[in-house]
Design a protein around this motif. Structure first.
Motif, PDB file in Angstrom:
ATOM      1  N   GLY A 151       0.816  -1.213   0.000  1.00  0.00           N
ATOM      2  CA  GLY A 151       0.000   0.000   0.000  1.00  0.00           C
ATOM      3  C   GLY A 151       0.844   1.255   0.000  1.00  0.00           C
ATOM      4  O   GLY A 151       0.534   2.229  -0.694  1.00  0.00           O
ATOM      5  N   ASN A 152       1.931   1.227   0.772  1.00  0.00           N
ATOM      6  CA  ASN A 152       2.808   2.399   0.832  1.00  0.00           C
ATOM      7  C   ASN A 152       3.501   2.674  -0.496  1.00  0.00           C
ATOM      8  O   ASN A 152       3.898   3.808  -0.770  1.00  0.00           O
ATOM      9  CB  ASN A 152       3.859   2.212   1.926  1.00  0.00           C
ATOM     10  N   MET A 153       3.637   1.645  -1.321  1.00  0.00           N
ATOM     11  CA  MET A 153       4.248   1.837  -2.634  1.00  0.00           C
ATOM     12  C   MET A 153       3.362   2.679  -3.548  1.00  0.00           C
ATOM     13  O   MET A 153       3.863   3.469  -4.362  1.00  0.00           O
ATOM     14  CB  MET A 153       4.538   0.486  -3.285  1.00  0.00           C
ATOM     15  N   ILE A 154       2.054   2.526  -3.415  1.00  0.00           N
ATOM     16  CA  ILE A 154       1.135   3.257  -4.299  1.00  0.00           C
ATOM     17  C   ILE A 154       0.615   4.547  -3.664  1.00  0.00           C
ATOM     18  O   ILE A 154       0.101   5.415  -4.371  1.00  0.00           O
ATOM     19  CB  ILE A 154      -0.059   2.382  -4.720  1.00  0.00           C
ATOM     20  N   GLN A 155       0.774   4.677  -2.348  1.00  0.00           N
ATOM     21  CA  GLN A 155       0.228   5.847  -1.655  1.00  0.00           C
ATOM     22  C   GLN A 155       0.697   7.187  -2.236  1.00  0.00           C
ATOM     23  O   GLN A 155      -0.106   8.112  -2.403  1.00  0.00           O
ATOM     24  CB  GLN A 155       0.565   5.758  -0.161  1.00  0.00           C
ATOM     25  N   PRO A 156       1.987   7.346  -2.585  1.00  0.00           N
ATOM     26  CA  PRO A 156       2.429   8.648  -3.124  1.00  0.00           C
ATOM     27  C   PRO A 156       1.766   9.017  -4.445  1.00  0.00           C
ATOM     28  O   PRO A 156       1.759  10.192  -4.825  1.00  0.00           O
ATOM     29  CB  PRO A 156       3.936   8.461  -3.308  1.00  0.00           C
ATOM     30  N   TRP A 157       1.215   8.052  -5.160  1.00  0.00           N
ATOM     31  CA  TRP A 157       0.650   8.293  -6.480  1.00  0.00           C
ATOM     32  C   TRP A 157      -0.863   8.524  -6.439  1.00  0.00           C
ATOM     33  O   TRP A 157      -1.484   8.765  -7.473  1.00  0.00           O
ATOM     34  CB  TRP A 157       0.964   7.110  -7.399  1.00  0.00           C
ATOM     35  N   LEU A 158      -1.452   8.444  -5.234  1.00  0.00           N
ATOM     36  CA  LEU A 158      -2.889   8.651  -5.101  1.00  0.00           C
ATOM     37  C   LEU A 158      -3.221  10.141  -5.134  1.00  0.00           C
ATOM     38  O   LEU A 158      -2.394  10.992  -4.792  1.00  0.00           O
ATOM     39  CB  LEU A 158      -3.390   8.042  -3.789  1.00  0.00           C
ATOM     40  N   SER A 159      -4.450  10.446  -5.506  1.00  0.00           N
ATOM     41  CA  SER A 159      -4.923  11.831  -5.453  1.00  0.00           C
ATOM     42  C   SER A 159      -5.044  12.252  -3.994  1.00  0.00           C
ATOM     43  O   SER A 159      -5.139  11.394  -3.101  1.00  0.00           O
ATOM     44  CB  SER A 159      -6.283  11.944  -6.139  1.00  0.00           C
ATOM     45  N   PRO A 160      -5.034  13.555  -3.706  1.00  0.00           N
ATOM     46  CA  PRO A 160      -5.124  14.000  -2.311  1.00  0.00           C
ATOM     47  C   PRO A 160      -6.323  13.425  -1.565  1.00  0.00           C
ATOM     48  O   PRO A 160      -6.221  13.084  -0.386  1.00  0.00           O
ATOM     49  CB  PRO A 160      -5.226  15.521  -2.445  1.00  0.00           C
ATOM     50  N   GLN A 161      -7.466  13.278  -2.243  1.00  0.00           N
ATOM     51  CA  GLN A 161      -8.656  12.740  -1.594  1.00  0.00           C
ATOM     52  C   GLN A 161      -8.442  11.283  -1.166  1.00  0.00           C
ATOM     53  O   GLN A 161      -8.722  10.907  -0.015  1.00  0.00           O
ATOM     54  CB  GLN A 161      -9.854  12.832  -2.532  1.00  0.00           C
ATOM     55  N   TYR A 162      -7.939  10.456  -2.092  1.00  0.00           N
ATOM     56  CA  TYR A 162      -7.715   9.057  -1.767  1.00  0.00           C
ATOM     57  C   TYR A 162      -6.555   8.893  -0.789  1.00  0.00           C
ATOM     58  O   TYR A 162      -6.520   7.945   0.003  1.00  0.00           O
ATOM     59  CB  TYR A 162      -7.449   8.257  -3.042  1.00  0.00           C
TER      60      TYR A 162
END
Length: 262
Positions: free
Chosen positions: A193-204
């Motif tokens: 999850g932490n691998m994809i977290q930086p690429w999420l939109s601010p809301q997500y």
């Protein structure tokens, strides 16, 4: 924690002492090697030897998993991580020793699952760029994947020694495989999850951060569900067959290290 000593060489502004392996880690490595030799020679109670071999090997892998996170974070810009003791491979420096050490060992013995354990605190604000954040999170699972492949190769190519020793190596490989799968799942708070977290939109990202503290607990609870646990083990057994690990003997391997069960 201070490592300052007059005239001591520095690495990127940090004294070399911050990178020296701790006595705790060296003791774990010594136990791993010694118990492996005893199991190889079937000295004494071989089941107890293999128990020590598997548990100490698993703890060594936890230390190296977290060290991989820490050293990549250090190189990516978080210099303070050295002063937190994470680069010394000391498992007692992790943020949650109970969840980092005790619980994963218990789960290994009871369920044969390489549960994600130790946790290092990374100053994300000190690391620029989303890719670097992803690489910090990827470093730990990549270590598990590497261990899996090395141990499987050892099982397939090794010769000599006792059958119990090689069963212990195979069990360690299986644990590393389960840890690899679990750590790469896109669960909030875990490495995947932490691998994809930086690429999420601010809301997500806000939603992710809300659930992240409970991701480990949710995963632990789900794995004990017969249906979800069955799906998980089905996927792991499929991967084991794919890479040549004879996981059909998994129950025998697990019974071997439960020396108290007779």
């Amino acid at each position: 924690m201070s490592y300052d000593r007059p005239g001591e060489p520095l690495v990127l502004g940090v004294p070399r002492a911050a990178f020296r392996p701790s006595p705790v880690f060296l003791a774990l490595v010594a136990l791993f090697v010694t118990s492996g030799v005893l199991a190889w020679q079937r000295y004494g109670n071989v089941r107890f030897d293999v128990f020590l071999f598997v548990v100490s090997g698993w703890l060594v892998s936890l230390c190296l998993h977290e060290y991989a996170h820490a050293v990549v974070a250090f190189r990516a810009g978080d210099r303070d991580i050295a002063h937190r003791g994470y680069l010394t491979l000391n498992p007692f420096k992790y943020t949650h020793p109970l969840l980092s050490i005790v619980l994963p060992v218990i789960v290994v013995l009871l369920g044969g699952i390489g549960l994600p354990g130790g946790a290092v605190w990374v100053d994300r604000h000190a690391i620029p760029g989303r890719l670097r954040h992803t690489l910090v999170s990827l470093a730990g699972p990549a270590t598990n994947v590497l261990f899996t492949l090395v141990l499987v190769a050892a099982v397939r190519l090794g010769s000599g020694g006792s059958a119990e020793f090689w069963q212990g190596v195979a069990l360690l490989a299986f644990l590393q495989l389960t840890a690899s799968v679990l750590n790469l799942l896109p669960v909030p708070g875990l490495d995947g999850g932490n691998m994809i977290q930086p690429w999420l939109s601010p809301q997500y990202r806000r939603m992710y951060d809300l659930f992240a503290p409970y991701g480990f607990i949710m995963l632990f609870a789900l794995l004990w569900s017969p249906r979800i646990g069955g799906w998980f083990f089905g996927a792991v057994f499929w991967l084991a067959d794919l890479i040549g690990l004879p996981a059909v003997h998994f129950r025998d391997w697990l019974h071997l290290i439960r020396f108290w069960a007779g």
